[in-house]
Design a protein around this motif. Structure first.
Motif, short mmCIF file in Angstrom:
data_model
loop_
_atom_site.label_atom_id
_atom_site.label_comp_id
_atom_site.label_asym_id
_atom_site.label_seq_id
_atom_site.Cartn_x
_atom_site.Cartn_y
_atom_site.Cartn_z
N LEU A 1 6.21 63.40 9.67
CA LEU A 1 7.21 62.52 10.28
C LEU A 1 6.75 62.04 11.65
N ALA A 2 6.09 62.90 12.41
CA ALA A 2 5.57 62.51 13.73
C ALA A 2 4.49 61.44 13.59
N GLU A 3 3.64 61.56 12.56
CA GLU A 3 2.61 60.54 12.31
C GLU A 3 3.26 59.18 12.05
N ILE A 4 4.27 59.18 11.18
CA ILE A 4 4.96 57.92 10.84
C ILE A 4 5.64 57.35 12.07
N ALA B 1 5.90 53.40 16.50
CA ALA B 1 6.05 53.17 17.94
C ALA B 1 4.90 52.35 18.52
N ALA B 2 3.73 52.42 17.90
CA ALA B 2 2.55 51.72 18.41
C ALA B 2 2.50 50.25 18.02
N HIS C 1 2.74 54.30 1.51
CA HIS C 1 2.80 55.76 1.42
C HIS C 1 3.91 56.32 2.31
N ASP C 2 4.03 55.80 3.53
CA ASP C 2 5.07 56.27 4.46
C ASP C 2 6.46 56.02 3.91
N VAL C 3 6.71 54.81 3.42
CA VAL C 3 8.03 54.48 2.91
C VAL C 3 8.35 55.30 1.66
N THR C 4 7.36 55.51 0.81
CA THR C 4 7.57 56.35 -0.37
C THR C 4 8.01 57.75 0.04
N ASP C 5 7.32 58.35 0.99
CA ASP C 5 7.69 59.69 1.46
C ASP C 5 9.07 59.71 2.08
#
Length: 133
Positions: free
Chosen positions: A8-11, A16-17, A73-77
């Protein structure tokens, strides 16, 4: 599979970037040499690999590219996590509506330490069709 705090922190960091936008499907494409200093485009090369085409003066084009590349991948998770949490909340939440007294305590669920009953807050997180089940 649970979404770990690290994942979650990676996403969150990728999001944020990124540039603040506007992000739109129908936005015009900007190629090197165009006038907009805030928009970058992503193209696909002959090997179907994403290639960043930064706009002149773009500050965070690489971050935008990383965000776009990881989006599927992020949205799937995130969708899997939301579905699991909704299922758990529905199973653990009393579906009866809260009834607050004049002190703000929920008489239905016997909770008065919070400004709102935990069951009421949990019910609000569920879509309407899950609340009625």
């Amino acid at each position: 599979m649970a979404l770990t705090d690290a994942r979650l922190a990676e996403i969150r960091a990728r999001r944020a970037a990124t540039t603040p936008g506007p992000w739109a499907i129908d936005a015009p494409y900007y190629w090197p040499g165009d006038d907009d200093p805030h928009v970058s485009s992503v193209a696909v090369d002959a090997d179907c690999m994403p290639v960043l085409l930064p706009a002149p003066g773009a500050q965070r084009g690489e971050a935008d590219l990383a965000f776009a590349v990881h989006a599927h991948h992020d949205v799937t998770d995130l969708v899997v996590e939301v579905e699991q949490l909704r299922e758990l909340i529905a199973a653990l939440t009393d579906p009866d509506p809260c009834a607050y007294d004049h002190h703000g305590s929920c008489q239905t669920h016997g909770q008065g330490s919070d400004p709102y009953c935990a069951h009421g807050r949990a019910q609000a997180l569920l879509p309407p069709e899950a609340r009625d089940a």
